[in-house]
Design an enzyme around this catalytic site. Structure first.
Site, mmCIF file in Angstrom:
data_model
loop_
_atom_site.group_PDB
_atom_site.id
_atom_site.type_symbol
_atom_site.label_atom_id
_atom_site.label_comp_id
_atom_site.label_asym_id
_atom_site.label_seq_id
_atom_site.Cartn_x
_atom_site.Cartn_y
_atom_site.Cartn_z
ATOM 1 N N GLU A 124 -4.167 -3.031 -41.991
ATOM 2 C CA GLU A 124 -4.028 -1.630 -41.804
ATOM 3 C C GLU A 124 -3.846 -0.971 -43.204
ATOM 4 O OE1 GLU A 124 -4.181 -0.596 -38.967
ATOM 5 O OE2 GLU A 124 -3.649 -2.457 -37.655
ATOM 6 N N CYS A 176 1.477 6.416 -42.128
ATOM 7 C CA CYS A 176 -0.085 5.960 -42.334
ATOM 8 C C CYS A 176 -0.753 7.043 -41.234
ATOM 9 C CB CYS A 176 -0.178 4.444 -41.827
ATOM 10 S SG CYS A 176 0.643 4.101 -40.290
#
Ligand code: NAP
Length: 522
Positions: free
Chosen positions: A257, A294
């Protein structure tokens, strides 16, 4: 001397032999605790987790593992106050932002605890129905999913020390796979404390959960073919991880990620209500956790002719954000996590400003109860590209993630142009769409689905119901293709889909009598 936090590995608490790295309060600048992993026997830690932890977890049924997760939930709930104090001190977050990390993590654990109980007494999962392999239906193929006989190593980012641990550990432990967590150094304290509380409570088998704080040196060298590695962090570190021999030669399964240029898109012809929803969501996304999410919105795509109106509304909303010491009741947005992050945000802003104009300047926010010379606080900054032609010409806004309270207004000509601009992010975690026409929104969602892990659609009818552009729900996929997945397509959560990363799939080809033995007893 500040406390040196011990690591939990090979079933016992062990301190590193070095001086350790200091963790700081990003608002007050004070020293908090130290972490260190120097001189630890990593090989013994990985072997213990793999053998002792793995065997104990695999011996439990899914229902028992679910009960185990419920027990973890109870332990964490009983220590919530301590977690909030650590988050304020070490992450500089206001209470609502700490909740996203702490209660978000506990909620996700609870989701997988329930799932485990629903899966019952099985220790493996069936994947689909038996498939005939020839004319005679007696001989068939049944796919099964069995827990991998290795460890799950998590190397996590600084922004979610609580949720980032549990959103990964919950599906791993439910799958029967032991976990070794290496939190980002800057905010490792909360992760370490949560693991400590759970280990001390004795609700997990020995070796099921280990924490190693401090340097990542040597961790990847321990990985073997049936281990799995989950990395969350910057694109630069992701590149190092992907090229490590554990991944390239020893075939360790890896999930990445990395950074993501998420977008919000106001569709053409959106109603005034939809415009309001966009403004509200963008302002929220820019300021929650000081933009250190994020999934936060980085690019706001708006029809060219509405750009000025939306810039004014967003700027007015952002101007109300009080920034400073999270302990002060008037403060709505706390700090960035460290001086390194403050510097990175300042540098990133300077870069984007070389191509975009400042529409709302974060520097106009006076800090509340915080010394600007010490506190890692910045006000929210809205940038904007002048017109649709500038949106084409500017490349940095589509390529450089500023991990702070910063977003850029990107004007577009028509839907085809908006799609083209969004795709310049080269794969993102999430895009949110605003409008009221289900046909246009449905079509747009499918257009974006190949380059996004999630498309979040906000229409007036779900104004009070939707879960938020940036909120990651355990029922839905979190991750992204392309750049957001470090080139490999990151996938986490998504309900039971999360279990697949920790299982190995095999086809069992046999007679129906043998295959019937694979079906778990009712
Ligand atoms: P980072 O500097 O890449 O660090 C991430 C983790 O990797 C930390 O635990 C770090 O440890 C460790 N690390 C550093 N160098 C390493 C190496 N050579 N080998 C193995 N591990 C190493 O990232 P960050 O600054 O913490 O996080 C910010 C970034 O994470 C942002 O770009 C953000 O977009 C991304 N992020 C993505 C998601 C997502 O779900 N897609 C979620 C959160 C954050 P140390 O701290 O000890 O250096």
């Amino acid at each position: 001397m500040t406390e040196l936090l011990p690591n939990h590995m090979a079933g016992r608490w062990q301190t590193g032999t070095g001086a350790g790295a200091m963790l700081f309060d990003p608002v007050l600048g004070t020293e908090l605790v130290r972490v260190d992993a120097t001189g630890l026997d990593l090989a013994a830690a990985f072997a213990f987790a793999r053998q002792t932890g793995g065997a104990a977890l695999r011996a439990l049924s899914c229902a028992q593992r679910g009960q185990m997760l419920s027990a973890v939930v109870k332990v964490l709930q009983s220590h919530r106050d301590a977690y909030y104090e650590i988050a304020t001190a070490n992450s500089g977050t206001v209470k609502n932002d700490s909740a996203v990390d702490i209660d978000g993590g506990i909620f996700t654990l609870g989701h997988y605890a329930k799932m485990g109980q629903g899966l019952g007494e099985q220790r493996h999962l069936l994947d689909g129905e038996p498939a005939g392999l020839g004319k005679d239906p007696l001989f068939q193929s049944q796919h099964v999913l069995v827990p991998t006989r290795g460890v799950a190593l998590f190397i996590n980012a600084f922004n979610f020390p609580g949720w980032g641990l549990w959103e990964k550990a919950a599906p791993a432990l439910l799958s029967g796979v032991p976990v070794i967590i290496k939190p980002a150094t800057a905010t490792a304290w909360l992760t370490q404390r949560m693991v400590k509380d759970v280990v001390d409570a004795g609700v997990l088998p020995a070796g099921a959960l280990s924490v190693i704080c401090g340097s990542s040196n040597g961790l990847l060298d321990q990985l073997q073919p049936f281990d799995v590695l989950s990395f969350t962090g910057s694109a630069d570190t992701a590149e190092l991880i992907r090229s490590h021999p554990a991944v390239t030669r020893r075939s360790v399964r890896v999930n990445i990620e990395a950074d993501s240029l998420n977008s919000a898109w106001l569709l053409p012809g959106a109603s005034a209500e939809a415009v309001d929803l966009l403004v509200k969501e963008v302002a929220r996304e820019m300021t929650v956790k000081s933009g250190q999410k994020c999934t936060a919105i980085r690019r706001v795509l708006v029809p060219e002719q509405q750009a000025a109106e939306i810039a004014a509304a967003l700027s007015a909303s952002l101007a109300k954000t009080t920034v400073g010491n999270p302990r002060h009741e008037a403060v709505r947005m706390g700090a960035l996590v460290s001086r390194a992050q403050l510097l990175a945000v300042q540098q990133g802003l300077a870069l984007l400003k070389s191509q975009a104009q400042v529409l709302h300047d974060g520097a106009t926010h006076a800090l509340v109860d915080a010394d600007p010379a010490v506190a890692c606080c910045v006000g929210p900054t809205l940038l904007g590209l002048q017109d649709a032609a500038a949106s084409d010409a500017a490349d940095l806004v589509h390529a450089h993630e500023v991990f702070g309270p910063v977003a850029t207004l990107v004007p577009y000509r028509d839907s085809a142009h908006a799609l083209e601009l969004i795709r310049r992010g080269q794969g993102s975690l999430v895009s949110s769409l605003y409008g009221q026409d289900p046909v246009a929104l449905g079509r747009a969602a499918l257009e974006l689905a190949d380059s996004h892990g999630r498309v979040h659609i906000i229409t007036p009818d779900v104004a009070a119901l939707h879960t938020g552009h940036g909120n990651v729900m355990p029922q839905s996929l979190h991750g992204g293709p392309g750049r957001a997945g470090g080139g490999g397509g990151g996938e986490e959560l998504g309900g039971a889909r999360a279990l697949h990363f920790y299982h190995r799939r095999a086809a069992i080809q046999a007679s129906t009598a043998v295959l019937s033995q694979l079906t778990p007893a009712a």
